[in-house]
Write a protein that holds these residues in place. Structure first.
Motif, PDB file in Angstrom:
ATOM      1  N   LEU A 229      86.325  46.846  31.293  1.00 54.00           N
ATOM      2  CA  LEU A 229      85.173  46.214  31.928  1.00 54.00           C
ATOM      3  C   LEU A 229      85.088  44.776  31.435  1.00 54.00           C
ATOM      4  O   LEU A 229      85.137  44.516  30.225  1.00 54.00           O
ATOM      5  CB  LEU A 229      83.893  46.976  31.565  1.00 54.00           C
ATOM      6  N   TYR A 230      84.986  43.849  32.375  1.00 54.67           N
ATOM      7  CA  TYR A 230      84.862  42.433  32.034  1.00 54.67           C
ATOM      8  C   TYR A 230      84.250  41.719  33.227  1.00 54.67           C
ATOM      9  O   TYR A 230      83.939  42.339  34.258  1.00 54.67           O
ATOM     10  CB  TYR A 230      86.225  41.840  31.657  1.00 54.67           C
TER      11      TYR A 230
ATOM     12  N   LYS B  86      90.933  37.549  37.766  1.00 55.72           N
ATOM     13  CA  LYS B  86      91.122  38.350  38.975  1.00 55.72           C
ATOM     14  C   LYS B  86      91.958  39.606  38.755  1.00 55.72           C
ATOM     15  O   LYS B  86      92.060  40.446  39.650  1.00 55.72           O
ATOM     16  CB  LYS B  86      91.768  37.485  40.070  1.00 55.72           C
ATOM     17  N   GLY B  87      92.573  39.736  37.554  1.00 51.84           N
ATOM     18  CA  GLY B  87      93.382  40.911  37.287  1.00 51.84           C
ATOM     19  C   GLY B  87      94.788  40.772  37.860  1.00 51.84           C
ATOM     20  O   GLY B  87      95.091  39.804  38.556  1.00 51.84           O
TER      21      GLY B  87
ATOM     22  N   ASP C  62      84.771  47.291  21.944  1.00 51.70           N
ATOM     23  CA  ASP C  62      85.093  45.888  22.181  1.00 51.70           C
ATOM     24  C   ASP C  62      86.599  45.720  21.988  1.00 51.70           C
ATOM     25  O   ASP C  62      87.129  45.989  20.915  1.00 51.70           O
ATOM     26  CB  ASP C  62      84.322  45.016  21.197  1.00 51.70           C
ATOM     27  N   ALA C  63      87.297  45.311  23.058  1.00 54.07           N
ATOM     28  CA  ALA C  63      88.755  45.203  22.994  1.00 54.07           C
ATOM     29  C   ALA C  63      89.232  43.782  23.274  1.00 54.07           C
ATOM     30  O   ALA C  63      90.399  43.567  23.620  1.00 54.07           O
ATOM     31  CB  ALA C  63      89.387  46.179  23.986  1.00 54.07           C
ATOM     32  N   LEU C  64      88.347  42.811  23.134  1.00 54.28           N
ATOM     33  CA  LEU C  64      88.721  41.421  23.410  1.00 54.28           C
ATOM     34  C   LEU C  64      89.653  40.891  22.322  1.00 54.28           C
ATOM     35  O   LEU C  64      89.345  40.955  21.132  1.00 54.28           O
ATOM     36  CB  LEU C  64      87.464  40.548  23.486  1.00 54.28           C
ATOM     37  N   THR C  65      90.825  40.394  22.747  1.00 51.60           N
ATOM     38  CA  THR C  65      91.780  39.786  21.825  1.00 51.60           C
ATOM     39  C   THR C  65      92.089  38.369  22.306  1.00 51.60           C
ATOM     40  O   THR C  65      91.597  37.929  23.347  1.00 51.60           O
ATOM     41  CB  THR C  65      93.095  40.592  21.776  1.00 51.60           C
ATOM     42  N   ASP C  66      92.924  37.686  21.554  1.00 47.54           N
ATOM     43  CA  ASP C  66      93.297  36.323  21.963  1.00 47.54           C
ATOM     44  C   ASP C  66      93.983  36.323  23.332  1.00 47.54           C
ATOM     45  O   ASP C  66      93.870  35.349  24.082  1.00 47.54           O
ATOM     46  CB  ASP C  66      94.224  35.702  20.913  1.00 47.54           C
ATOM     47  N   ARG C  67      94.696  37.408  23.635  1.00 47.08           N
ATOM     48  CA  ARG C  67      95.376  37.494  24.934  1.00 47.08           C
ATOM     49  C   ARG C  67      94.366  37.442  26.071  1.00 47.08           C
ATOM     50  O   ARG C  67      94.541  36.705  27.044  1.00 47.08           O
ATOM     51  CB  ARG C  67      96.201  38.776  25.011  1.00 47.08           C
TER      52      ARG C  67
ATOM     53  N   TRP D 113      92.930  34.546  29.190  1.00 47.81           N
ATOM     54  CA  TRP D 113      92.652  34.729  30.619  1.00 47.81           C
ATOM     55  C   TRP D 113      91.330  34.077  31.024  1.00 47.81           C
ATOM     56  O   TRP D 113      90.987  34.052  32.208  1.00 47.81           O
ATOM     57  CB  TRP D 113      92.561  36.218  30.966  1.00 47.81           C
ATOM     58  N   GLY D 114      90.590  33.619  30.032  1.00 45.04           N
ATOM     59  CA  GLY D 114      89.286  33.019  30.311  1.00 45.04           C
ATOM     60  C   GLY D 114      88.125  33.963  30.116  1.00 45.04           C
ATOM     61  O   GLY D 114      86.979  33.619  30.438  1.00 45.04           O
ATOM     62  N   LEU D 115      88.393  35.149  29.563  1.00 47.56           N
ATOM     63  CA  LEU D 115      87.330  36.133  29.395  1.00 47.56           C
ATOM     64  C   LEU D 115      86.538  35.889  28.120  1.00 47.56           C
ATOM     65  O   LEU D 115      87.085  35.453  27.096  1.00 47.56           O
ATOM     66  CB  LEU D 115      87.909  37.545  29.362  1.00 47.56           C
ATOM     67  N   ASP D 116      85.238  36.203  28.190  1.00 45.53           N
ATOM     68  CA  ASP D 116      84.390  36.086  27.018  1.00 45.53           C
ATOM     69  C   ASP D 116      84.014  37.459  26.455  1.00 45.53           C
ATOM     70  O   ASP D 116      83.408  37.547  25.387  1.00 45.53           O
ATOM     71  CB  ASP D 116      83.123  35.282  27.331  1.00 45.53           C
TER      72      ASP D 116
END
Length: 427
Positions: A200-201, A207-208, A235-240, A244-247
């Motif tokens: 979920l983001y 755009k995936g 929470d699975a947000l990493t540098d990768r 992509w521009g995700l926060d």
């Protein structure tokens, strides 16, 4: 005549569980990626060019931490891996004594799996899927099919006791999700445990793939036929993903298992459908043997019966049937029937239903409320007032549930409300 005891009539061929969601928020999120399409060739190119950042070089921690819930005490389970890539999880499970069947479009991924794990394998054609190949480990416990996933079916390799979906639902084109869910459910054995990994983001920022899949859509895709348990939300947000521009990025893991069916609970089930294909698919997809007989009282009609006699499905116009043919019923589940018949036939339909109810019958009726100026149906709009008009003279009518803001992306109907009524004959 069919015994009245524990006999349930099912009108309509599928089930739906309502989900209360925010229409505006969920619809907006899904719409952001609704038209995103990736051709199969693009995935093959990614493997050829080694652009496979989605590949996990280790056993996936979500599978490892939940394996006991998936196995549920079972041994030698056959697992299905949709869009399997070269996941190490497949060897991990096979080393535990389980069997693995995978499907992958990229031949390079399949060959790399065997080569990188120092496994010998054979290569064969798949007669039922033109152009497809299956790669089998020499031990015979891993079979990986190289083909379009949507060309695969239970007729190829049977049904499965376990499914590990990491990177599949989130990778297929969003417009294909309903078709995908139907395929997955057809591959599930009665005791199947399906472990589904979603993300979920904010889809306005990326755009995936992987594509965003909200919990509400998991429910709408699988909740009609399956129980769904959310096991993890992390929470699975990493540098990768930041690249992509995700926060934010939340990973969710769901455990999905088939609902217990009425026939499996010891009840008898009688159904009616005008589409013969639907009836045959029911028996085939449930791996049930069945017989086919003519119905002497209804010229041209047929009845399909399960081998144990617990399920009888009539192929004919519903108005050709009556209590003299079917008997009466202790339960009726009407999802997709009243809302599907022509509105002008509702009085005739209600009269038929009431004639099929025995004195102790409980009739569960599912209806939909929306703006009919925006969507013409089916399913057709049925108001509470009309339910009362149709049935209240001979039945007590109780409203059990009203679930609003159910997302229907392909209908321009705005607010959509599902209503569930319980009808019982008056004393």
């Amino acid at each position: 005549m069919i015994s009245q005891r524990n006999c349930i009539m099912v009108v309509g061929v599928s089930f739906i569980f309502c989900v209360v969601v925010s229409w505006c928020q969920t619809n907006k999120m899904l719409a952001a990626q609704a038209d995103r399409v990736m051709a199969l060739g693009e995935w093959e190119e990614r493997w050829q060019e080694e652009k496979i950042g989605f590949h996990q070089p280790n056993i996936h921690p979500m599978l490892e931490s939940n394996i006991e819930k998936v196995l549920a005490g079972r041994k030698e389970v056959t697992f299905f891996f949709p869009l399997c890539g070269k996941a190490l999880d497949m060897k991990w499970l096979s080393d535990m004594g389980h069997s693995v069947v995978g499907v992958e479009i990229a031949e390079k991924a399949i060959k790399q799996f065997f080569e990188e794990n120092n496994m010998t394998y054979s290569e064969e054609e798949v007669p039922v899927i033109p152009g497809a190949k299956v790669y089998k480990s020499s031990e015979g416990n891993i079979s990986l099919y190289q083909c379009d996933l949507f060309n695969f079916s239970s007729s190829v390799a049977g049904q499965f006791g376990g499914i590990w979906d990491r990177g599949s639902l989130v990778a297929i084109n969003p417009a294909d999700r309903e078709k995908y869910a139907a395929l997955i459910m057809s591959l599930m054995a009665k005791d199947c445990r399906y472990l589904l990994d979603t993300v979920l983001y904010n889809p306005e920022l990326y755009k995936g793939p992987p594509f965003m899949v909200p919990d509400e859509q998991v429910q709408s895709l699988f909740g009609a036929s399956c129980d769904i348990e959310l096991l993890h939300s992390v929470d699975a947000l990493t540098d990768r993903q930041k690249g992509w521009g995700l926060d934010y990025l939340t990973e969710k893991v769901h455990l999905i298992s088939p609902k217990t069916k009425l026939a499996d609970m010891g009840h008898s089930v009688v159904g009616v459908d005008v589409v013969e294909t639907a009836i045959k698919q029911f028996f085939e997809e449930q791996s049930l043997s069945f017989s086919e007989e003519a119905v002497p009282a209804v010229p041209g009609a047929k009845v399909y019966k399960s081998a144990d006699g617990g399920i009888s499905l009539y192929h004919c116009d519903i108005y050709k049937l009556s209590s003299s043919i079917l008997g009466q019923f202790g339960g009726i589940w009407d999802r997709g029937s009243l809302v599907a018949i022509n509105p002008g036939d509702r009085k005739k339909y209600a009269s038929l239903m009431m004639s099929l109810m025995d004195t102790g019958c409980r009739y569960l009726l599912d209806t939909f409320f929306y703006n009919p100026d925006l969507f013409k149906g089916p399913p057709f709009f049925v108001s509470d007032e009309e339910v009362e008009t149709l049935f209240a003279e001979t039945c007590d009518v109780d409203l059990l549930q009203s679930c609003d803001e159910l997302p229907r992306l392909d209908w321009s109907s705005g607010l959509f409300i599902e209503r569930v009524h319980l009808l019982t004959p008056k004393a």
